[in-house]
Motif scaffolding. Sequence first.
Motif, short mmCIF file in Angstrom:
data_model
loop_
_atom_site.label_atom_id
_atom_site.label_comp_id
_atom_site.label_asym_id
_atom_site.label_seq_id
_atom_site.Cartn_x
_atom_site.Cartn_y
_atom_site.Cartn_z
N GLU A 79 -12.14 5.07 -13.64
CA GLU A 79 -11.35 5.34 -14.76
C GLU A 79 -10.70 6.88 -14.91
O GLU A 79 -9.66 6.79 -15.16
CB GLU A 79 -12.21 5.15 -15.89
CG GLU A 79 -11.36 5.41 -17.43
CD GLU A 79 -12.42 5.15 -18.67
OE1 GLU A 79 -11.77 5.06 -19.46
OE2 GLU A 79 -13.76 5.06 -18.41
N GLN A 80 -11.55 7.75 -14.27
CA GLN A 80 -11.06 9.11 -13.99
C GLN A 80 -9.91 9.07 -13.13
O GLN A 80 -8.88 9.82 -13.46
CB GLN A 80 -12.25 10.16 -13.59
CG GLN A 80 -11.98 11.21 -13.79
CD GLN A 80 -11.46 11.86 -15.27
OE1 GLN A 80 -12.09 11.44 -16.01
NE2 GLN A 80 -10.28 12.55 -15.34
N GLN A 81 -9.91 8.48 -11.95
CA GLN A 81 -8.65 8.53 -11.18
C GLN A 81 -7.57 8.01 -11.94
O GLN A 81 -6.48 8.78 -11.79
CB GLN A 81 -9.08 7.89 -9.93
CG GLN A 81 -10.10 8.18 -8.95
CD GLN A 81 -10.39 7.40 -7.71
OE1 GLN A 81 -10.34 6.21 -7.98
NE2 GLN A 81 -10.40 7.77 -6.54
N LEU A 82 -7.92 7.03 -12.61
CA LEU A 82 -6.48 6.20 -13.41
C LEU A 82 -6.08 7.32 -14.34
O LEU A 82 -4.75 7.51 -14.49
CB LEU A 82 -6.91 4.99 -13.90
CG LEU A 82 -6.98 4.04 -12.89
CD1 LEU A 82 -7.23 2.65 -13.55
CD2 LEU A 82 -5.88 3.75 -11.96
N LEU B 97 -4.93 0.14 -3.43
CA LEU B 97 -3.73 0.26 -4.54
C LEU B 97 -3.81 1.75 -5.17
O LEU B 97 -2.66 2.25 -5.19
CB LEU B 97 -3.88 -0.82 -5.53
CG LEU B 97 -3.31 -2.44 -4.90
CD1 LEU B 97 -3.36 -3.31 -5.90
CD2 LEU B 97 -1.85 -2.09 -4.38
N ILE B 98 -5.09 1.98 -5.60
CA ILE B 98 -4.99 3.35 -6.33
C ILE B 98 -4.66 4.37 -5.34
O ILE B 98 -3.79 5.28 -5.57
CB ILE B 98 -6.52 3.58 -6.96
CG1 ILE B 98 -6.71 2.47 -8.08
CG2 ILE B 98 -6.63 4.95 -7.39
CD1 ILE B 98 -7.92 2.66 -8.77
N PRO B 99 -4.96 4.55 -4.13
CA PRO B 99 -4.76 5.73 -3.21
C PRO B 99 -3.11 5.66 -2.86
O PRO B 99 -2.47 6.73 -2.94
CB PRO B 99 -5.28 5.69 -1.86
CG PRO B 99 -6.76 5.05 -2.41
CD PRO B 99 -6.38 4.20 -3.51
N GLU B 100 -2.75 4.25 -2.52
CA GLU B 100 -1.34 4.08 -2.19
C GLU B 100 -0.31 4.39 -3.56
O GLU B 100 0.59 5.03 -3.22
CB GLU B 100 -1.05 2.29 -1.96
CG GLU B 100 -1.55 1.92 -0.69
CD GLU B 100 -1.19 0.61 -0.67
OE1 GLU B 100 -0.61 -0.12 -1.56
OE2 GLU B 100 -1.65 -0.03 0.54
N ALA B 101 -0.70 3.82 -4.57
CA ALA B 101 0.09 4.44 -5.89
C ALA B 101 0.13 5.93 -6.00
O ALA B 101 1.11 6.60 -6.46
CB ALA B 101 -0.44 3.84 -7.14
N ALA C 152 1.78 6.11 -17.87
CA ALA C 152 0.70 5.13 -17.69
C ALA C 152 0.82 3.88 -17.53
O ALA C 152 0.17 3.38 -16.59
CB ALA C 152 -0.43 5.21 -19.02
N ASP C 153 2.03 3.39 -17.70
CA ASP C 153 2.58 2.05 -17.50
C ASP C 153 2.79 1.91 -16.18
O ASP C 153 2.65 0.84 -15.54
CB ASP C 153 3.66 1.40 -18.49
CG ASP C 153 4.84 2.48 -18.39
OD1 ASP C 153 4.84 3.31 -18.28
OD2 ASP C 153 6.12 1.95 -18.62
N THR C 154 3.48 2.81 -15.65
CA THR C 154 3.86 2.70 -14.25
C THR C 154 2.66 2.76 -13.25
O THR C 154 2.59 1.87 -12.31
CB THR C 154 4.76 4.01 -13.71
OG1 THR C 154 6.00 3.89 -14.62
CG2 THR C 154 5.18 4.05 -12.39
N VAL C 155 1.69 3.45 -13.62
CA VAL C 155 0.30 3.65 -13.18
C VAL C 155 -0.37 2.12 -13.10
O VAL C 155 -0.73 1.72 -12.10
CB VAL C 155 -0.56 4.84 -13.43
CG1 VAL C 155 -2.11 4.93 -12.81
CG2 VAL C 155 -0.13 5.91 -13.15
#
Length: 161
Positions: free
Chosen positions: A20-23, A148-152, A32-35
Amino acid sequence: MADYTPNSRTIKLEGFAEFEQQLRDMANMYRADTVARQTLVKAANDAMMPVLYSAAMDAPYDPQSDGPIHLRNTIRLDARIPNNKDKQSQYVNETDAVIAVVSAKKSAVSLAQEFGTSRISAQPFLRPALESQADQVLSILKERLAVLIPEAANKLRKRKQ
């Protein structure tokens, strides 16, 4: 399947504080919607694929039917950021960032198959599909988010430069 009884199951998720902190960090720097679309929506869609396939395989099918459309042909998967209509559902919380739904075309036939009627016993295929694939869904979700999180983050960082 006429004697279908929903499973009572508790799933314990750990490590979501860091996730959650990463996001949140990404959302503070970018929209936020893009993420959410680049991470959560894609991961939820991928994670729910086994449920889609299971529901399609378990949906009642009559090869003798003359109808052009069979129930299993109407099953679909939709992963999205919840809209106002979604938030009116008892199953969607105000804090839900993303939802993924496997559904069949809403009709008297699909409702009768899933829940039964006073004359027809239920032959559920959507709820058992989710219950039978729950472990797989969580596993895929975890794997996809880890990628996906690191890629984004990299993609958004490059776009910002």
